[in-house]
Design a protein around this motif. Sequence first.
Motif, short mmCIF file in Angstrom:
data_model
loop_
_atom_site.label_atom_id
_atom_site.label_comp_id
_atom_site.label_asym_id
_atom_site.label_seq_id
_atom_site.Cartn_x
_atom_site.Cartn_y
_atom_site.Cartn_z
N SER A 113 1.51 -1.10 0.21
CA SER A 113 0.18 0.31 -0.31
C SER A 113 0.61 0.99 -0.10
CB SER A 113 -0.72 0.17 1.52
OG SER A 113 -1.46 -1.28 1.18
N PRO A 117 1.60 5.41 0.88
CA PRO A 117 0.59 6.23 1.42
C PRO A 117 -0.40 6.73 1.61
CG PRO A 117 2.59 6.51 2.20
CD PRO A 117 2.44 5.39 0.77
N GLY A 118 -0.05 7.18 -0.23
CA GLY A 118 -1.52 8.26 -0.70
C GLY A 118 -2.72 7.42 -0.78
N GLY A 119 -2.40 5.97 -0.86
CA GLY A 119 -3.53 5.42 -1.30
C GLY A 119 -3.27 4.64 -2.42
N GLY A 120 -4.24 3.70 -2.92
CA GLY A 120 -3.76 2.43 -4.36
C GLY A 120 -2.19 2.23 -3.40
N PHE A 121 -1.33 0.97 -4.56
CA PHE A 121 -0.47 0.33 -4.25
C PHE A 121 0.38 0.53 -5.04
CE2 PHE A 121 -4.43 -2.10 -3.69
CZ PHE A 121 -4.43 -2.11 -2.65
#
Length: 401
Positions: free
Chosen positions: A252, A254-258
Amino acid sequence: MPKEALLSASYKSASYKSASYKSASYKSASYKQETCLIMSLSVSPSPTVLAVETSCDETAIAIVRGRQVLSSVVASQIDIHRRYGGVVPEVASREHVGAIATTLSQALAEANREQSVNWDDIDAIATTCAPGLVGALMVGITAAKTLAMVHNKPFLGVHHLEGHIYASYLSDDTLKPPFLCLLVSGGHTSFVQVRGAGDYVVLGKTRDDAAGEAFDKVARLLDLGYPGGPVIDRLAQTGNPKAFPLPEGKISLPGGGFHPYDASFSGLKTAVLRLTEKLKAERPDGGELPVADIAASFQATVVRSLVKRAIACATDYDLSTIVVGGGVAANSGLRQQLRLAAEKHGLKVIFPPMKYCTDNAAMIACAAVAHFERGERSSLALGGQSKLSITEISQLYVSAL
Ligand code: KG4
Ligand code: ZN
């Protein structure tokens, strides 16, 4: 002796130009210089390197000329470590000490028999110096330095993972950077942008277990023995890869997504453990587990994760060739799926010959040839290191030019 003195002693006296260069006799000094340059560029044969590899559980020595393997001998300790379920470092070091002299004799005899090669034909001595088990590495390093000193040859330390990259040079005469290398061994998994000899950028890597390590751990929990890769690969060929859906590890952001390239395999290993416990609980009478289906499902998940990330790295970085290196490059599922995916994306894929996927000294010699040709040499004070990033290879060499 200070480091610099040892180094200059190692390469000052060495004769690593070709015989044609040495025997040429010319009238004037300037003529001689120019002609020698032309000769060394046009007719000088590729350098011949004898390399030693003892970073883990294989004692290996090879002699390579350019990309041509003149001899390659591997004395495997797998049968010894199998009893313990994995490599025991102290046992590995002792076994290297016991095997190194015979391995050397065999490698020399083979090169002599096949190509009439003797010590005069060898331009340099190389050895794996990092990363690896330090006690094991020291056996190869000591042997290689001794040979370099006794025979007055330059000495080169080689990064083990760079050796795995160069294994593919042994199967493709035309291979040259830039390309992407998917490095998948027992201790490392990374996606490396290869820009030149010693010039690497790590685009992605595993955040926990290496792919080979995951194969070994899953094989252990299924009581399949060591090393796990080959046995899981064999079983997977008779199993159903869709029998058990298993989670592909993702990192993951930190800002979202992978993360597009980094991978994870420890969660997958835990999922196989939970699945096995559940299947055992469903068989209180000790009925047979569907081991082939588990192996196939596990292998398909690892392969999917590796293929997806390798294709993403190659296309995002405009690299039209993917090279695979390390023990897991022998995996039949990876070979098949990566070829299929690469074809879809118009990419070329190169796998090393099977015998050069797992540890061997031919790949180490081939990497050493590239550094030798660039005029790089190592100090005789160079030691073994358990860890060294592939981006720090330059610290192994000084320029002799
Ligand atoms: O490159 P290598 O010989 O040694 C290291 O540098 O680590 O890789 C050994 C790893 C082991 O984890 C072994 O299980 C794995 O390569 N391996 C395989 C296969 N053959 C060896 N993994 C999957 N499929 C295979 N056929
Ligand atoms: Zn290796």
